[in-house]
Each structure stands twice: as structure tokens, then as C-alpha cells.
Design a protein around this motif. Structure first.
Motif, mmCIF file in Angstrom:
data_model
loop_
_atom_site.group_PDB
_atom_site.id
_atom_site.type_symbol
_atom_site.label_atom_id
_atom_site.label_comp_id
_atom_site.label_asym_id
_atom_site.label_seq_id
_atom_site.Cartn_x
_atom_site.Cartn_y
_atom_site.Cartn_z
ATOM 1 N N ARG A 51 14.324 -33.893 -68.089
ATOM 2 C CA ARG A 51 13.795 -35.252 -68.232
ATOM 3 C C ARG A 51 12.553 -35.412 -67.375
ATOM 4 O O ARG A 51 12.418 -34.767 -66.340
ATOM 5 C CB ARG A 51 14.822 -36.284 -67.762
ATOM 6 C CG ARG A 51 16.081 -36.388 -68.576
ATOM 7 C CD ARG A 51 15.947 -37.238 -69.813
ATOM 8 N NE ARG A 51 15.613 -38.626 -69.571
ATOM 9 C CZ ARG A 51 16.492 -39.588 -69.315
ATOM 10 N NH1 ARG A 51 17.774 -39.306 -69.221
ATOM 11 N NH2 ARG A 51 16.089 -40.824 -69.154
ATOM 12 N N ALA A 52 11.665 -36.312 -67.798
ATOM 13 C CA ALA A 52 10.471 -36.629 -67.020
ATOM 14 C C ALA A 52 10.045 -38.056 -67.339
ATOM 15 O O ALA A 52 10.203 -38.514 -68.475
ATOM 16 C CB ALA A 52 9.333 -35.672 -67.330
ATOM 17 N N ILE A 53 9.552 -38.725 -66.335
ATOM 18 C CA ILE A 53 8.890 -40.010 -66.527
ATOM 19 C C ILE A 53 7.406 -39.744 -66.288
ATOM 20 O O ILE A 53 7.019 -39.247 -65.231
ATOM 21 C CB ILE A 53 9.387 -41.084 -65.545
ATOM 22 C CG1 ILE A 53 10.900 -41.298 -65.652
ATOM 23 C CG2 ILE A 53 8.623 -42.389 -65.758
ATOM 24 C CD1 ILE A 53 11.351 -41.994 -66.897
ATOM 25 N N VAL A 54 6.585 -40.044 -67.270
ATOM 26 C CA VAL A 54 5.147 -39.833 -67.185
ATOM 27 C C VAL A 54 4.472 -41.201 -67.237
ATOM 28 O O VAL A 54 4.735 -41.997 -68.151
ATOM 29 C CB VAL A 54 4.645 -38.938 -68.336
ATOM 30 C CG1 VAL A 54 3.133 -38.862 -68.353
ATOM 31 C CG2 VAL A 54 5.254 -37.546 -68.224
ATOM 32 N N GLY A 55 3.623 -41.463 -66.257
ATOM 33 C CA GLY A 55 2.894 -42.719 -66.207
ATOM 34 C C GLY A 55 1.425 -42.510 -66.518
ATOM 35 O O GLY A 55 0.814 -41.541 -66.072
ATOM 36 N N VAL A 56 0.868 -43.428 -67.299
ATOM 37 C CA VAL A 56 -0.537 -43.383 -67.690
ATOM 38 C C VAL A 56 -1.144 -44.739 -67.372
ATOM 39 O O VAL A 56 -0.539 -45.776 -67.639
ATOM 40 C CB VAL A 56 -0.680 -43.096 -69.208
ATOM 41 C CG1 VAL A 56 -2.133 -43.130 -69.640
ATOM 42 C CG2 VAL A 56 -0.031 -41.767 -69.565
ATOM 43 N N GLY A 57 -2.344 -44.728 -66.783
ATOM 44 C CA GLY A 57 -3.008 -45.987 -66.465
ATOM 45 C C GLY A 57 -4.493 -45.942 -66.727
ATOM 46 O O GLY A 57 -5.111 -44.870 -66.707
ATOM 47 N N LEU A 58 -5.066 -47.114 -66.989
ATOM 48 C CA LEU A 58 -6.510 -47.218 -67.166
ATOM 49 C C LEU A 58 -6.974 -48.628 -66.848
ATOM 50 O O LEU A 58 -6.182 -49.564 -66.847
ATOM 51 C CB LEU A 58 -6.949 -46.816 -68.570
ATOM 52 C CG LEU A 58 -6.628 -47.768 -69.712
ATOM 53 C CD1 LEU A 58 -7.756 -47.724 -70.724
ATOM 54 C CD2 LEU A 58 -5.335 -47.354 -70.363
#
Length: 97
Positions: A51-58
Motif C-alpha cells: 500500500r502507498a499514499i501518494v500526495g500531489v500538490g500544485l
């Protein structure tokens, strides 16, 4: 100023170690950075190998641009055959908030 983020909870395929997990997650992070010019990191489940939690921001001056980029990022992650997207949680903030 508009700030957008999306957090993906993903299930990795046939991975049996943290080293194997890195070999799947790192290319995804690099691809998102390169393709969409966003900030991205693994932000959760670092101790679990499937499992992984991936965060993306801009950040942008235009709300619609943030929404469009987050839409494209979500479609891109969902289309990857080596992972299963379990959920996506999106946030959109105005600097006036």
C-alpha cells in the motif's frame, strides 16, 4: 492564489518487500513530476509493502487550471496497470480562505 492537492490510496500489485515497493512507487512519482510539473511524494503507509499514499500538490493563479491538472493527474494514476487506485481525496483552497 489557488492551492490544489489530491491524495491517492493505492494498492500495489505483486510486491513482496519494501525494496520492491520502491521500484514501483518511485517511477510513478517521477512520471507525475515530469508529466504535470507538480509536487509529489509518498506521504503514508511507508511501512507497508503493498500500500502507498501518494500526495500531489500544485499552486496557480487560476482555479480552473488547478482543477484541470488534478483531473488529468487522477486519470493518469487510475490508468496505471501496475497499481489499483483505492481512493482519491481532493482539496482545493483559495488564499482568501
Amino acid at each position: 492564489m489557488w492551492i490544489g492537492s489530491i491524495e491517492f490510496d493505492i494498492l500495489l500489485g505483486d510486491v513482496h518487500s519494501l525494496k520492491g515497493k520502491r521500484s514501483v512507487v518511485r517511477p510513478i512519482l517521477a512520471d507525475l513530476r515530469r508529466s504535470f510539473e507538480v509536487s509529489v511524494a509518498e506521504v503514508g503507509h511507508q511501512d507497508l509493502h503493498r500500500r502507498a499514499i501518494v500526495g500531489v500538490g500544485l499552486v496557480s493563479g487560476d482555479r480552473q487550471h488547478v482543477v484541470d491538472v488534478l483531473d488529468r493527474v487522477e486519470r493518469h494514476v487510475a490508468s496505471r496497470p501496475e497499481i489499483e487506485l483505492l481512493s482519491a481525496r481532493r482539496r482545493l483552497l483559495d488564499s482568501e480562505d
